[in-house]
Design a protein around this motif. Sequence first.
Motif, PDB file in Angstrom:
ATOM      1  N   ALA A   3       0.813  -1.209   0.000  1.00 52.10           N
ATOM      2  CA  ALA A   3       0.000   0.000   0.000  1.00 52.10           C
ATOM      3  C   ALA A   3       0.850   1.264   0.000  1.00 52.10           C
ATOM      4  N   PHE A   4       2.082   1.183   0.454  1.00 53.14           N
ATOM      5  CA  PHE A   4       2.941   2.364   0.500  1.00 53.14           C
ATOM      6  C   PHE A   4       3.332   2.793  -0.906  1.00 53.14           C
ATOM      7  N   ALA A   5       3.250   4.105  -1.153  1.00 53.36           N
ATOM      8  CA  ALA A   5       3.663   4.640  -2.444  1.00 53.36           C
ATOM      9  C   ALA A   5       5.181   4.552  -2.569  1.00 53.36           C
ATOM     10  N   GLU A   6       5.889   4.956  -1.523  1.00 48.60           N
ATOM     11  CA  GLU A   6       7.343   4.821  -1.477  1.00 48.60           C
ATOM     12  C   GLU A   6       7.663   3.771  -0.421  1.00 48.60           C
ATOM     13  N   LYS A   7       8.252   2.682  -0.840  1.00 47.29           N
ATOM     14  CA  LYS A   7       8.460   1.530   0.047  1.00 47.29           C
ATOM     15  C   LYS A   7       9.378   1.848   1.227  1.00 47.29           C
ATOM     16  N   LYS A   8      10.324   2.774   1.060  1.00 47.51           N
ATOM     17  CA  LYS A   8      11.230   3.083   2.161  1.00 47.51           C
ATOM     18  C   LYS A   8      10.520   3.804   3.304  1.00 47.51           C
ATOM     19  N   LYS A   9       9.375   4.417   3.029  1.00 43.40           N
ATOM     20  CA  LYS A   9       8.627   5.096   4.093  1.00 43.40           C
ATOM     21  C   LYS A   9       7.973   4.114   5.054  1.00 43.40           C
ATOM     22  N   CYS A  10       7.866   2.849   4.652  1.00 37.65           N
ATOM     23  CA  CYS A  10       7.272   1.869   5.566  1.00 37.65           C
ATOM     24  C   CYS A  10       8.144   1.676   6.794  1.00 37.65           C
ATOM     25  N   LEU A  11       9.439   1.950   6.686  1.00 36.08           N
ATOM     26  CA  LEU A  11      10.335   1.790   7.826  1.00 36.08           C
ATOM     27  C   LEU A  11      10.160   2.895   8.854  1.00 36.08           C
ATOM     28  N   ARG A  12       9.486   3.969   8.490  1.00 35.46           N
ATOM     29  CA  ARG A  12       9.211   5.060   9.426  1.00 35.46           C
ATOM     30  C   ARG A  12       7.922   4.841  10.195  1.00 35.46           C
ATOM     31  N   ASP A  13       7.078   3.948   9.708  1.00 35.43           N
ATOM     32  CA  ASP A  13       5.795   3.682  10.358  1.00 35.43           C
ATOM     33  C   ASP A  13       6.008   2.709  11.507  1.00 35.43           C
ATOM     34  N   ARG A  14       5.701   3.133  12.722  1.00 38.27           N
ATOM     35  CA  ARG A  14       5.959   2.307  13.903  1.00 38.27           C
ATOM     36  C   ARG A  14       5.100   1.053  13.924  1.00 38.27           C
ATOM     37  N   TRP A  15       3.875   1.159  13.457  1.00 37.10           N
ATOM     38  CA  TRP A  15       3.000  -0.017  13.440  1.00 37.10           C
ATOM     39  C   TRP A  15       3.557  -1.065  12.473  1.00 37.10           C
ATOM     40  N   PHE A  16       4.042  -0.636  11.359  1.00 34.35           N
ATOM     41  CA  PHE A  16       4.601  -1.562  10.366  1.00 34.35           C
ATOM     42  C   PHE A  16       5.885  -2.198  10.876  1.00 34.35           C
ATOM     43  N   VAL A  17       6.766  -1.425  11.484  1.00 33.33           N
ATOM     44  CA  VAL A  17       8.041  -1.932  11.973  1.00 33.33           C
ATOM     45  C   VAL A  17       7.820  -2.884  13.148  1.00 33.33           C
ATOM     46  N   PHE A  18       6.794  -2.609  13.961  1.00 26.50           N
ATOM     47  CA  PHE A  18       6.501  -3.464  15.119  1.00 26.50           C
ATOM     48  C   PHE A  18       6.160  -4.852  14.657  1.00 26.50           C
TER      49      PHE A  18
END
Length: 161
Positions: free
Chosen positions: A146-161
């Motif tokens: 769902a992320f437009a830029e895949k590297k931004k997923c690492l900034r999302d705390r819910w995703f990283v958790f």
Amino acid sequence: LDVGCQTDGDADALMKARAPPKKRMTNNKAGPAKVAPAMRRRSQQVLKPVFADSESMKQRARQALIKPQYRVTDCYKTTGFSQRIARSTAFEYVTLAVIFLNAIWIAVDADYNDSPVLLDSHPIFQVGENLFCFYFCFELGVRFFAFAEKKKCLRDRWFVF
């Protein structure tokens, strides 16, 4: 036969005998009491106010209110199947329910599953563990795609958790 055991009274007397004598600062007739240099420096320091300037505090509060809040959906694509699932509240509620059920399942597994290895467990435990694993992998994949830029997923705390 004396093995050197002491009573509490003997131990207290021994501790007092071993303790160095306390130095007292007294005012004798020879002159004023001597003050350690560190104490003298500390007494000469200018004390800062406990609270900051009220105007600067108000300004920082206003800036915090103006700053846009982080929402993960702002990082998602605008089209596509994954972003549509990830944005839906039903997906969010189902994920929270699965997390809650997984917590209960862990308790049931700890109480009733005696096997140290999942392969040796009863089939119900194998099926349960694999279903939870499948759903969490599915959730991770949906959120990632769902992320437009895949590297931004690492900034999302819910995703990283």
